[in-house]
Every structure is written in structure tokens, then in C-alpha cells.
Write a protein that holds these residues in place. Structure first.
Motif, short mmCIF file in Angstrom:
data_model
loop_
_atom_site.label_atom_id
_atom_site.label_comp_id
_atom_site.label_asym_id
_atom_site.label_seq_id
_atom_site.Cartn_x
_atom_site.Cartn_y
_atom_site.Cartn_z
N HIS A 152 0.83 -1.21 0.00
CA HIS A 152 0.00 0.00 0.00
C HIS A 152 0.87 1.26 0.00
N LEU A 153 0.52 2.22 -0.87
CA LEU A 153 1.23 3.49 -1.06
C LEU A 153 2.60 3.30 -1.74
N LEU A 178 5.35 2.10 -8.62
CA LEU A 178 5.88 1.18 -9.62
C LEU A 178 6.21 1.97 -10.89
N LYS A 179 7.46 1.80 -11.38
CA LYS A 179 7.87 2.44 -12.63
C LYS A 179 7.56 1.50 -13.78
N VAL A 180 6.86 2.05 -14.79
CA VAL A 180 6.47 1.28 -15.95
C VAL A 180 7.10 1.91 -17.18
N ASN A 181 7.97 1.17 -17.85
CA ASN A 181 8.57 1.63 -19.09
C ASN A 181 7.60 1.35 -20.22
N LYS A 236 0.87 4.38 -8.66
CA LYS A 236 0.89 4.25 -7.20
C LYS A 236 -0.22 3.32 -6.73
N CYS A 237 0.10 2.47 -5.74
CA CYS A 237 -0.88 1.55 -5.16
C CYS A 237 -1.59 2.24 -3.99
N GLU A 238 -2.90 2.29 -4.06
CA GLU A 238 -3.70 2.92 -3.00
C GLU A 238 -4.88 2.02 -2.66
N HIS A 239 -4.86 1.44 -1.46
CA HIS A 239 -5.96 0.63 -0.94
C HIS A 239 -6.33 -0.51 -1.90
N GLY A 240 -5.31 -1.18 -2.43
CA GLY A 240 -5.56 -2.36 -3.23
C GLY A 240 -5.78 -2.11 -4.71
N SER A 241 -5.70 -0.88 -5.17
CA SER A 241 -5.89 -0.58 -6.60
C SER A 241 -4.88 0.49 -7.02
#
Length: 379
Positions: A258-259, A262-265, A274-279
Motif C-alpha cells: 500500500h502506497l 511502480l515504474k512502468v517503461n 501508485k498503489c492505494e488501498h488495493g488498486s
């Protein structure tokens, strides 16, 4: 009957006297004595003796050996006695218990055990008689029926699919299973019956936020009773790596806390989600291929074309060389060499003067005819 005394003399029992003592219509005690005569004057009499008759104790399960999970099993032991109240010891599933009560009358003792049922139980009661010594053991089995439990994932990720399983012990096949979500019935994915067990599976496809909550499995049995079990589906605050076509994830783990970020190329661009409360705070489905990828693809295509072109070129050269090569040299020997020279001369004339092909053919035929004739003569 022949009896023996300490003096070693033998005699014969001449009298047996017995008295039967009864309680109501049941015989509880027999009192007796006997005498033995030795000749005319010697008579030996025994003291009075008693035989006590005690019925075997009984152990009964109240109403039925099937007890609904969550209810109490009531077991009653009844034992007769003469003078002293017998002692009773109880065991449940091989473990001794003191959770029982007792009562007695002038000739009967009653011991009662109440046991909460969560599973099948084996009960053993041992009666110890103080009057005559000895003991008696009685056993009984109580079968539990009802919803044994509901199992499922500890926590769920949104977008993933899961199963909830309801395990039921039943008394017969006439058992109905129903699933509820927020008091609304939902259909189970599958229900399997085997022996006295039922396994009902509820399928939750691609869980959404609205699917989070309490799910209840209810079983209604042929005796009219019902049993229920509940499971609370909880959403995790962590996120699973998203599935994005052509994307390169900058993470060695499948779960982002949580919080966490993740870097996505994505193509020639780097996007941070960013992960927030499971999504995830952003939704990415597709990424265009990067320019570097296109360059690599182009290089690979050119390399393949070059390999194919070189292969075709060498194949063509080999084929052309095969067409222009000299006639193969026959077997060694003077005649073979002369024949090879004649064939080479004939081919040279054909190459220089194509119209001479017919003459060459005629000469070749004449040479071959002459050789056959010489061969026959030699033979």
C-alpha cells in the motif's frame, strides 16, 4: 455333588437350602446354604451365602445419535446397585471429563452428560461396583451434522477470481444448500455430494469493490433443522502487478504494498503508478513499442533478408557450375581417355557451332556402334 474336607475324607452333600429375595418382579438376590454328612453322626453345615443379581448398565443418547452442530448431546447412563452407589467415569474422544451430574434412588443410579457438539464424538462410561467389585463399560457414538465451516482466501485483490467452499455434514441426501450475500441469495458454482458430506463452492469472478462483504452458506436438512456458516471477504491494501502489453515493470516482486510506487517503461516513456488501498491510481492496458524496439526489429528483418539473398546467390552459382562442368571422366585406361577426348571435342564443336549438333550425335552413335562391335569380336 462330591466335596472334599481338610482331613481328606469324602462325603456327599445331602441338603441345599436357598432363599430368593426379589424387588418387585425382578430377582435381585439369592441367599443359600448347604450341609454335608459323614456317616450317621457327622454333619457339616455351611454359613449362609448370597448371590447378588445386578442388571447391565445402559447408555442412551437422547432422541437420536445425530445431533446438529452447535447443539448439545444428552447422554444418560443408568445402573442398578445393591447397597453402595456405584462410581461412574466418563470419557469423550478418549479424554476424561468431569462435566456430568448424577442422581440415585434406593436401587438405581443415573448419571447424565451434556456435551456441546462441534464434530463427531465417541463417549465411554465406566461403572465401578462397590458391593460386589468389578466394573462395566458402555460406549456410544454421536454423529454431528450441519455446516462444518466456510473457507476462502484470507484477503482478495480486486480484479482477481476466487472460490468460497462450504463443507456440510448431513444425515441424508435431502439437504438444500443456499448461499447469501447481504441477505440476497446467490447461486453456487458447484455442489458435490459424497457419502454423508456435501461440498458447495461459490465462484467469485473478477472481484470488484461491491463484492466485498459477508457471505453465508445455509443448509436445510430433512428433519426441518438448519445450520449456517459465514465468511467475510476482505480486500487487501496491497496491489498485484498490472498486466500491460509491451510494458516493462521495474520490480522483482509480484506484490506492491500500500502506497508503494511502480515504474512502468511504456514505449519511450516512463510512467510511475501508485498503489492505494488495493488498486492503482492509473489504469494502463497497452503501451506502444519503443523506437529502440523498432530499430531492433528492422535490424533483424534486414539480417534475415541478407541471409536469404546470400543463400539464393550460392545456390544459383552452384547450379550454374554444375551445368557447365565437363563430362565426367570414365573409368581409367587408354580407351577411356581417348573416348573422353572425343566427347570433349564433340562438345566443343557443338558450343562453337550449334548447327553441328546433329553431326556430333551421328558421330557419337557411330563410335558407340563401333565399340560394341569390337567388344563382341573380343568376346
Amino acid at each position: 455333588a462330591v466335596v472334599s474336607t481338610q482331613s481328606g475324607h469324602y462325603g456327599r452333600a445331602v441338603r441345599f437350602r436357598g432363599e430368593v429375595i426379589s424387588v418387585g418382579e425382578e430377582v435381585k438376590e439369592i441367599q443359600y446354604s448347604c450341609s454335608v454328612s459323614y456317616g450317621a453322626d457327622v454333619v457339616i453345615k455351611s454359613d449362609l451365602a448370597k448371590i447378588y443379581i445386578v442388571d447391565e448398565p445402559t447408555l442412551e443418547v437422547d432422541s437420536s445419535r445425530y445431533v446438529l452442530i452447535g447443539e448439545e448431546a444428552l447422554l444418560t447412563l443408568t445402573a442398578n446397585y445393591i447397597t453402595n452407589v456405584p462410581a461412574v467415569h466418563w470419557k469423550v474422544n478418549s479424554l476424561r471429563t468431569i462435566q456430568f451430574s448424577g442422581s440415585y434412588t434406593s436401587s438405581e443410579y443415573t448419571s447424565t452428560l451434556q456435551w456441546p457438539v462441534t464434530q463427531d464424538i465417541e463417549v465411554e462410561a465406566t461403572v465401578h461396583y462397590a458391593d460386589v467389585g468389578g466394573y462395566s463399560v458402555r460406549r456410544a457414538v454421536v454423529l454431528a451434522y450441519g455446516v462444518e465451516g466456510v473457507t476462502g482466501p484470507e484477503k482478495v485483490h480486486l480484479g482477481e477470481s476466487y472460490n468460497l467452499t462450504c463443507s456440510v455434514a448431513t444425515i441424508d441426501e435431502n439437504t438444500e444448500i443456499t448461499w447469501y450475500r447481504a441477505d440476497s441469495p446467490v447461486l453456487p458454482h458447484s455442489t458435490l455430494y459424497y457419502d454423508n458430506k456435501i461440498s458447495s463452492v461459490l465462484y467469485l469472478p473478477e472481484v470488484e469493490a461491491s463484492d466485498i462483504g459477508i457471505y453465508t452458506c445455509t443448509a436445510v436438512f430433512s428433519d426441518g433443522k438448519q445450520s449456517s456458516g459465514a465468511f467475510y471477504v476482505t480486500q487487501t491494501n496491497d496491489c498485484k502487478l498490472p498486466s500491460i502489453e509491451n510494458a516493462v515493470m521495474d520490480s522483482s516482486s509480484d506484490i506492491i504494498s500500500h502506497l508503494g510506487e511502480l515504474k512502468v517503461n511504456c514505449g519511450d516513456e516512463t510512467i510511475v503508478i501508485k498503489c492505494e488501498h488495493g488498486s492503482w491510481d492509473q489504469t494502463l492496458v497497452f503501451c506502444p513499442a519503443s523506437q529502440t524496439s523498432w530499430n531492433i526489429i528492422g535490424i533483424v528483418v534486414v539480417a534475415v533478408l541478407l541471409v536469404v539473398g546470400v543463400g539464393v546467390f550460392f545456390f544459383y552459382k552452384k547450379y550454374t557450375s554444375t551445368r557447365a562442368v565437363s563430362p565426367s571422366l570414365p573409368e581409367s585406361g587408354a580407351d577411356s581417355v581417348e573416348m573422353y577426348k572425343r566427347q570433349w571435342k564433340d562438345h566443343s564443336e557443338v558450343i562453337n557451332n550449334p548447327t553441328a549438333m546433329e553431326n556430333v550425335d551421328l558421330d557419337t552413335q557411330n563410335h558407340q556402334q563401333l565399340e560394341r562391335t569390337m567388344t563382341q569380336i573380343s568376346s
